[in-house]
Write an enzyme that holds these catalytic residues in place. Structure first.
Site, short mmCIF file in Angstrom:
data_model
loop_
_atom_site.label_atom_id
_atom_site.label_comp_id
_atom_site.label_asym_id
_atom_site.label_seq_id
_atom_site.Cartn_x
_atom_site.Cartn_y
_atom_site.Cartn_z
N GLU A 1 45.94 36.40 29.52
CA GLU A 1 44.72 37.05 29.78
C GLU A 1 45.02 38.66 29.54
O GLU A 1 44.12 39.32 28.88
CB GLU A 1 44.45 36.96 31.33
N HIS A 2 46.12 38.95 30.02
CA HIS A 2 46.50 40.35 29.62
C HIS A 2 47.82 40.32 28.74
O HIS A 2 48.62 39.39 29.18
CB HIS A 2 46.93 41.20 30.77
#
Length: 155
Positions: free
Chosen positions: A56-57
């Site tokens: 996601e990150h």
């Protein structure tokens, strides 16, 4: 999660995590259930694993790393780009693909609210040139009506 080929770095991160999470029960619970460190044999293996996991990150060391990034929701480059900036002030937002969905899309953006309508227009010459290819593909799929719709217009 940390993915690195540097075992020394992995050990340093573990030590810092213990200090940083001290007294923070939410962080400790998250680390206990979701935290992990992968130490790979090579940098390339770390890159491949990162792309397979599609985080996601993702934080990378420098802009040169963007060359190998294929799957991530949002990428943060360098020492001065904490993910918190993306969550709160730099623009992208915090609506990012989770559960490896970064393999097929990035984060929510203004483009998600734009309706795209494709338009095609062939000339007689263009249809004569490209039509046989469409007929061949339609016939191969067994979609004779599709093939015939091209044949009729080519007459």
């Amino acid at each position: 999660m940390l993915i690195t080929s540097n075992e020394g770095l992995a050990r340093e991160v573990v030590a810092h995590i213990k200090i940083q999470s001290d007294g923070n029960s939410i962080a400790k619970q998250s680390l206990r259930t979701q935290g992990c460190i992968f130490v790979t044999a090579t940098v390339r293996e770390a890159q491949d694993l990162t792309n397979r996991l599609a985080p996601e990150h993702l934080t990378v060391d420098s802009a040169n790393d963007l060359k190998w990034v294929r799957n991530a929701g949002s990428v943060f480059v360098g020492n001065y780009s904490p993910q918190s900036m993306g969550d709160y002030v730099s623009g992208p937002n915090h609506v990012l693909p989770t559960g490896r969905a970064g393999r097929v899309r990035g984060g929510l953006s203004v483009m998600d609210f734009v309706k795209v309508i494709t338009v095609q227009e062939f000339t007689r010459q263009g249809l004569k040139q490209m039509g046989p290819h469409a007929i061949a593909l339609a016939d191969a799929e067994g979609l004779t009506g599709h093939a015939e719709s091209v044949r009729v217009r080519m007459r």
